[in-house]
Design a protein around this motif. Structure first.
Motif, PDB file in Angstrom:
ATOM      1  N   HIS A 182       0.840  -1.200   0.000  1.00 39.75           N
ATOM      2  CA  HIS A 182       0.000   0.000   0.000  1.00 39.75           C
ATOM      3  C   HIS A 182       0.869   1.241   0.000  1.00 39.75           C
ATOM      4  O   HIS A 182       2.009   1.208   0.463  1.00 39.75           O
ATOM      5  N   LEU A 183       0.309   2.353  -0.465  1.00 39.46           N
ATOM      6  CA  LEU A 183       1.023   3.630  -0.418  1.00 39.46           C
ATOM      7  C   LEU A 183       1.023   4.171   1.001  1.00 39.46           C
ATOM      8  O   LEU A 183       0.036   4.026   1.729  1.00 39.46           O
ATOM      9  N   CYS A 184       2.138   4.785   1.377  1.00 43.66           N
ATOM     10  CA  CYS A 184       2.218   5.482   2.661  1.00 43.66           C
ATOM     11  C   CYS A 184       2.324   6.984   2.383  1.00 43.66           C
ATOM     12  O   CYS A 184       2.383   7.415   1.238  1.00 43.66           O
ATOM     13  N   LEU A 185       2.352   7.753   3.457  1.00 39.27           N
ATOM     14  CA  LEU A 185       2.372   9.214   3.306  1.00 39.27           C
ATOM     15  C   LEU A 185       3.581   9.693   2.496  1.00 39.27           C
ATOM     16  O   LEU A 185       3.449  10.575   1.648  1.00 39.27           O
ATOM     17  N   ASP A 186       4.761   9.101   2.737  1.00 34.10           N
ATOM     18  CA  ASP A 186       5.948   9.480   1.964  1.00 34.10           C
ATOM     19  C   ASP A 186       5.776   9.175   0.477  1.00 34.10           C
ATOM     20  O   ASP A 186       6.252   9.927  -0.380  1.00 34.10           O
ATOM     21  N   ASP A 187       5.121   8.064   0.182  1.00 32.83           N
ATOM     22  CA  ASP A 187       4.859   7.717  -1.223  1.00 32.83           C
ATOM     23  C   ASP A 187       3.950   8.766  -1.863  1.00 32.83           C
ATOM     24  O   ASP A 187       4.161   9.179  -3.014  1.00 32.83           O
ATOM     25  N   ALA A 188       2.935   9.184  -1.108  1.00 32.23           N
ATOM     26  CA  ALA A 188       2.020  10.224  -1.619  1.00 32.23           C
ATOM     27  C   ALA A 188       2.807  11.498  -1.904  1.00 32.23           C
ATOM     28  O   ALA A 188       2.602  12.148  -2.938  1.00 32.23           O
ATOM     29  N   GLU A 189       3.724  11.826  -1.009  1.00 33.80           N
ATOM     30  CA  GLU A 189       4.549  13.027  -1.225  1.00 33.80           C
ATOM     31  C   GLU A 189       5.376  12.899  -2.512  1.00 33.80           C
ATOM     32  O   GLU A 189       5.445  13.845  -3.303  1.00 33.80           O
ATOM     33  N   SER A 190       5.992  11.728  -2.725  1.00 29.02           N
ATOM     34  CA  SER A 190       6.764  11.520  -3.969  1.00 29.02           C
ATOM     35  C   SER A 190       5.875  11.688  -5.192  1.00 29.02           C
ATOM     36  O   SER A 190       6.260  12.337  -6.169  1.00 29.02           O
ATOM     37  N   ILE A 191       4.697  11.079  -5.144  1.00 26.71           N
ATOM     38  CA  ILE A 191       3.785  11.139  -6.297  1.00 26.71           C
ATOM     39  C   ILE A 191       3.382  12.587  -6.570  1.00 26.71           C
ATOM     40  O   ILE A 191       3.422  13.060  -7.708  1.00 26.71           O
ATOM     41  N   ILE A 192       3.043  13.302  -5.504  1.00 22.14           N
ATOM     42  CA  ILE A 192       2.587  14.688  -5.661  1.00 22.14           C
ATOM     43  C   ILE A 192       3.717  15.571  -6.179  1.00 22.14           C
ATOM     44  O   ILE A 192       3.524  16.378  -7.091  1.00 22.14           O
ATOM     45  N   SER A 193       4.921  15.405  -5.637  1.00 22.35           N
ATOM     46  CA  SER A 193       5.988  16.317  -6.093  1.00 22.35           C
ATOM     47  C   SER A 193       6.475  15.979  -7.491  1.00 22.35           C
ATOM     48  O   SER A 193       6.961  16.853  -8.198  1.00 22.35           O
TER      49      SER A 193
END
Ligand SMILES: [Zn+2]
Length: 240
Positions: A182-193
């Motif tokens: 599953h995606l974690c918060l850091d993964d979401a940050e990578s995707i967003i940036s």
């Protein structure tokens, strides 16, 4: 129709688990009707008998628990053959989540393929390559306006494959946990940036995300990335 993800959030219904409802022109789609979707549609006064399609990203219960009752509702108990159901093949084959008896109710059942365009009325959408997840799973882009990053482990390319003006991201985990794809918060940050959408919306929260207050995490992510990041709330409406 709901922001809960994974087993404990869904079992306790700390947030609803009805997935996403999409409208464009005269076309209406239900995405990932998890447990209680039918209740959320009724509560929010969206008539499922007016749906044109149901899209299931993968067969896990928190995404497909109410798919059968939603198919029945869309087709008025099967008396009116209408609408289309899109789902991965493994939702239909061994240990299916779509019951046999109602498979004739929709006009068509479509087995999703990777990187393939589909169209329902006014809504075009394309699947991503297969996600890294426990069952056959796809993410989606609805034109360039909406990218829907469904359940997956993080992988190289996931940001670009779902890049759109608005991106909805399933963030189950606060912190990465080996063995949980599953995606974690850091993964979401990578995707967003990497993808730099106009707006990123975090949703599908697991218990660790929920306890850490998603709206505060979203505000911090917005500050870090310089991009508008929101945490979804049950019943939230977005104009794209
Ligand atoms: Zn899943």
């Amino acid at each position: 129709m709901g922001t809960a993800g994974a087993r404990f959030m869904v079992a306790k219904q700390l947030a609803a688990s009805g997935g996403i409802y999409l409208e464009e022109g005269d076309t209406r789609l239900a995405l990932d009707p998890g447990p209680g979707a039918i209740v959320q549609y009724a509560k929010r006064k969206v008539d499922p008998s007016r749906l044109h399609g149901i899209v299931v990203s993968h067969r896990h219960l928190d995404h497909a628990g109410d798919v059968n009752v939603m198919v029945e509702a869309m087709t008025e108990g099967g008396f009116k053959r209408r609408g289309r159901l899109f789902c991965p093949g493994d939702a239909l084959d061994e240990d299916p989540v779509v019951l046999q008896y109602l498979r004739g109710f929709p006009e068509e059942i479509i087995r999703l393929q990777p990187e393939t365009p589909y169209q329902v009325g006014d809504i075009p959408f394309t699947t991503s390559p297969r996600h890294i997840h426990g069952s056959e799973t796809y993410g989606f882009k609805f034109g360039d306006r909406l990218g829907w990053v469904t359940d997956s482990e993080y992988y190289e390319g996931i940001a670009g494959q779902h890049a759109a003006e608005v991106m909805v991201i399933h963030v189950v985990l606060l912190e990465r946990r080996p063995g949980l794809p599953h995606l974690c918060l850091d993964d979401a940050e990578s995707i967003i940036s990497q993808a730099r959408p106009r707006l990123a919306v975090l949703t599908h929260f697991g218990m660790t995300m929920w306890r850490a207050r998603p709206w505060e995490l979203a505000a911090r992510l917005a500050e870090k990335t310089g991009i508008d990041v929101k945490a979804a709330r049950d019943g939230m409406t977005l104009e794209l």
